[in-house]
Design an enzyme around this catalytic site. Structure first.
Site, PDB file in Angstrom:
ATOM      1  N   PRO A   1       0.854  -1.190   0.000  1.00 55.73           N
ATOM      2  CG  PRO A   1      -0.055  -1.107   2.148  1.00 55.73           C
ATOM      3  CD  PRO A   1       0.817  -1.932   1.268  1.00 55.73           C
TER       4      PRO A   1
ATOM      5  CB  CYS B   1       1.075   5.047   8.792  1.00 52.78           C
ATOM      6  SG  CYS B   1       1.416   6.717   8.209  1.00 52.78           S
TER       7      CYS B   1
ATOM      8  CG  ASN C   1       7.300  -3.747   3.352  1.00 57.39           C
ATOM      9  OD1 ASN C   1       7.134  -2.789   4.091  1.00 57.39           O
ATOM     10  ND2 ASN C   1       7.430  -3.598   2.041  1.00 57.39           N
TER      11      ASN C   1
ATOM     12  CG  ASP D   1      15.444  -1.419   2.536  1.00 58.35           C
ATOM     13  OD1 ASP D   1      14.644  -0.490   2.312  1.00 58.35           O
ATOM     14  OD2 ASP D   1      16.274  -1.406   3.454  1.00 58.35           O
TER      15      ASP D   1
ATOM     16  N   GLY E   1       7.354  -2.199  -2.318  1.00 65.34           N
ATOM     17  CA  GLY E   1       6.871  -0.824  -2.413  1.00 65.34           C
ATOM     18  C   GLY E   1       7.655  -0.014  -3.421  1.00 65.34           C
TER      19      GLY E   1
HETATM   20  C1  LIG Z   1       5.080   7.028  -1.221  1.00 62.02           C
HETATM   21  C2  LIG Z   1       4.811   6.006  -0.135  1.00 62.02           C
HETATM   22  C3  LIG Z   1       3.552   5.907   0.406  1.00 62.02           C
HETATM   23  C4  LIG Z   1       3.281   4.939   1.398  1.00 62.02           C
HETATM   24  N1  LIG Z   1       1.998   4.805   1.866  1.00 62.02           N
HETATM   25  C5  LIG Z   1       1.705   3.757   2.680  1.00 62.02           C
HETATM   26  C6  LIG Z   1       0.356   3.463   3.027  1.00 62.02           C
HETATM   27  O1  LIG Z   1      -0.592   4.131   2.592  1.00 62.02           O
HETATM   28  N2  LIG Z   1       0.134   2.384   3.839  1.00 62.02           N
HETATM   29  C7  LIG Z   1       1.164   1.603   4.330  1.00 62.02           C
HETATM   30  O2  LIG Z   1       0.907   0.632   5.048  1.00 62.02           O
HETATM   31  N3  LIG Z   1       2.439   1.874   4.004  1.00 62.02           N
HETATM   32  C8  LIG Z   1       2.731   2.890   3.187  1.00 62.02           C
HETATM   33  N4  LIG Z   1       4.016   3.089   2.781  1.00 62.02           N
HETATM   34  C9  LIG Z   1       5.061   2.151   3.226  1.00 62.02           C
HETATM   35  C10 LIG Z   1       5.235   1.012   2.220  1.00 62.02           C
HETATM   36  O3  LIG Z   1       4.048   0.239   2.118  1.00 62.02           O
HETATM   37  C11 LIG Z   1       6.398   0.102   2.610  1.00 62.02           C
HETATM   38  O4  LIG Z   1       6.145  -0.432   3.878  1.00 62.02           O
HETATM   39  C12 LIG Z   1       7.727   0.840   2.652  1.00 62.02           C
HETATM   40  O5  LIG Z   1       7.881   1.696   1.538  1.00 62.02           O
HETATM   41  C13 LIG Z   1       8.898  -0.150   2.694  1.00 62.02           C
HETATM   42  O6  LIG Z   1       8.883  -1.015   1.584  1.00 62.02           O
HETATM   43  P1  LIG Z   1       9.825  -0.757   0.294  1.00 62.02           P
HETATM   44  O7  LIG Z   1      11.253  -0.667   0.792  1.00 62.02           O
HETATM   45  O8  LIG Z   1       9.601  -1.933  -0.590  1.00 62.02           O
HETATM   46  O9  LIG Z   1       9.408   0.536  -0.313  1.00 62.02           O
HETATM   47  C14 LIG Z   1       4.318   4.072   1.849  1.00 62.02           C
HETATM   48  C15 LIG Z   1       5.595   4.206   1.299  1.00 62.02           C
HETATM   49  C16 LIG Z   1       5.856   5.145   0.307  1.00 62.02           C
HETATM   50  C17 LIG Z   1       7.241   5.226  -0.293  1.00 62.02           C
END
Ligand SMILES: Cc1cc2nc3c(=O)[nH]c(=O)nc-3n(C[C@H](O)[C@H](O)[C@H](O)COP(=O)(O)O)c2cc1C
Length: 330
Positions: free
Chosen positions: A18, A102, A204, A206, A228
């Site tokens: 998300p 969050c 989740n 990186d 993400g």
């Molecule tokens: C632009 C952005 C918006 C995000 N919005 C949410 C959100 O609405 N709900 C949520 O649970 N996490 C949110 N996250 C966190 C991501 O779901 C994820 O946990 C985080 O980016 C780490 O994963 P990644 O390294 O694959 O990006 C957001 C992250 C980013 C970068």
């Protein structure tokens, strides 16, 4: 096989995380086409939903083609969360996901998102009440803990499972870390290694290369990866990971044809869904990655992210194709 409730998924499913202002229906559809096994909406405020705030209710839209899809909600008030479960159910998602991760101040200060990591009893009781209030599988997305001194994720995950949570996705950072440093997958592996755990545990944080996804599967033994940032403007990440799992080799990067096609469809779906102004505006953040690596692209990028009408953006995309159509991405 991995199951969320009755939803059957392939081994080591890839989940689109998300992401606020990113994981909207057009982007989710593109990721689904490229191999995402489950997609989630951005977080939606339970308070906004029950006030019938238009911005919140619009986020409930889902396309049939993106299923299985989870709608993510956040809040800390039992009554509001239960009422929003009822509202969310009307959109007929496959999963209801609770955001307990969050880190931003305006959410945390109300005890929601990662704020609830300071009150694990409330986190568990809210989850239990929501599970009892719906027939849909309820899943949780959270972080390791509030800060490094309060990491109790093994115990927390077990308690959530015991009240009926159908799967848990864990971002390998604490709230105090926000997005800094590296995600630590060891505590997530400890959750998975708890012999009492039987629901899927998704990692989740990186996962930004096929090799890292493989590490999460083979070294850390997790049930799937939630992805993400690596997917923003790059929905092909999902198929690249799957190809790597199947063959041990890297898939060729998407061609310019594919990128232009995705950028055009993304923009068109966005305009169809949220109208000209917002559609143009909210697709902007993806262009940098769609065309990453092309030398001397700055002028075009600038125009893509400053042109205010879709006709103009489509024209810039045509120009990009004319000028860089033969560019070989490596
Ligand atoms: C632009 C952005 C918006 C995000 N919005 C949410 C959100 O609405 N709900 C949520 O649970 N996490 C949110 N996250 C966190 C991501 O779901 C994820 O946990 C985080 O980016 C780490 O994963 P990644 O390294 O694959 O990006 C957001 C992250 C980013 C970068």
């Amino acid at each position: 096989m991995v199951k969320i409730g009755d939803i059957e998924l392939p081994d080591f499913p890839l989940l689109l995380a998300p992401m606020e202002d990113v994981s909207d229906p057009p982007f989710r559809a593109l990721c689904k086409e490229q191999g995402a096994d489950v997609v989630y909406t951005e977080f939606i405020s339970s308070e906004g939903l029950i006030r019938d705030a238009a911005k919140s209710t619009m986020k409930l839209d889902i396309y049939e083609k993106e299923r299985p899809v989870g709608i993510q909600i956040f809040g800390a008030n039992l009554d509001s969360m239960l009422k929003s479960v009822e509202i969310v159910e009307k959109s007929n998602p496959d999963i209801i996901d609770i955001n307990f991760g969050c880190p931003v101040k305006k959410v945390v200060s109300k005890g929601a998102g990662a704020g609830i990591l300071k009150d694990i009893d409330l986190m568990v009781s809210l989850t239990e009440a929501m599970v009892k209030h719906t027939k849909l599988p309820v899943t949780v997305k959270t972080r390791l803990g509030w800060d490094e001194n309060t990491i109790k994720i093994v115990e927390v995950a077990e308690r959530l499972q015991d009240v009926g949570c159908a799967s848990i996705a864990i971002h390998g950072r604490t709230r105090a870390q926000m997005y800094k440093g590296e995600a630590d997958w060891h505590p997530i592996a400890a959750v998975k290694n708890n012999p009492r755990m039987h629901i899927p545990v998704f990692g989740n944080g990186d996962v930004n290369s096929p090799e890292k996804a493989m590490l999460m599967r083979d070294k850390f033994g997790l049930d799937g990866a939630m992805i993400g940032r690596a997917s923003i403007g790059y929905p092909w990440f999902f198929r690249e990971v799957k190809h790597f799992f199947e063959t041990g080799t890297h898939l060729a990067k998407p061609t310019m044809d594919e990128r232009i096609d995705a950028a055009r469809r993304h923009l068109q779906m966005s305009i169809d869904w949220k109208g000209e102004r917002l559609g143009v505006f909210e697709t902007r953040r993806h262009y940098t990655n769609y065309f990453k690596g092309i030398p001397h692209f700055k002028e075009y990028r600038q125009r893509l992210v400053t042109t205010d009408d879709s006709e103009g953006v489509f024209k810039v995309l045509d120009e990009v194709y004319e000028k860089f159509g033969d560019y070989q991405f490596v």
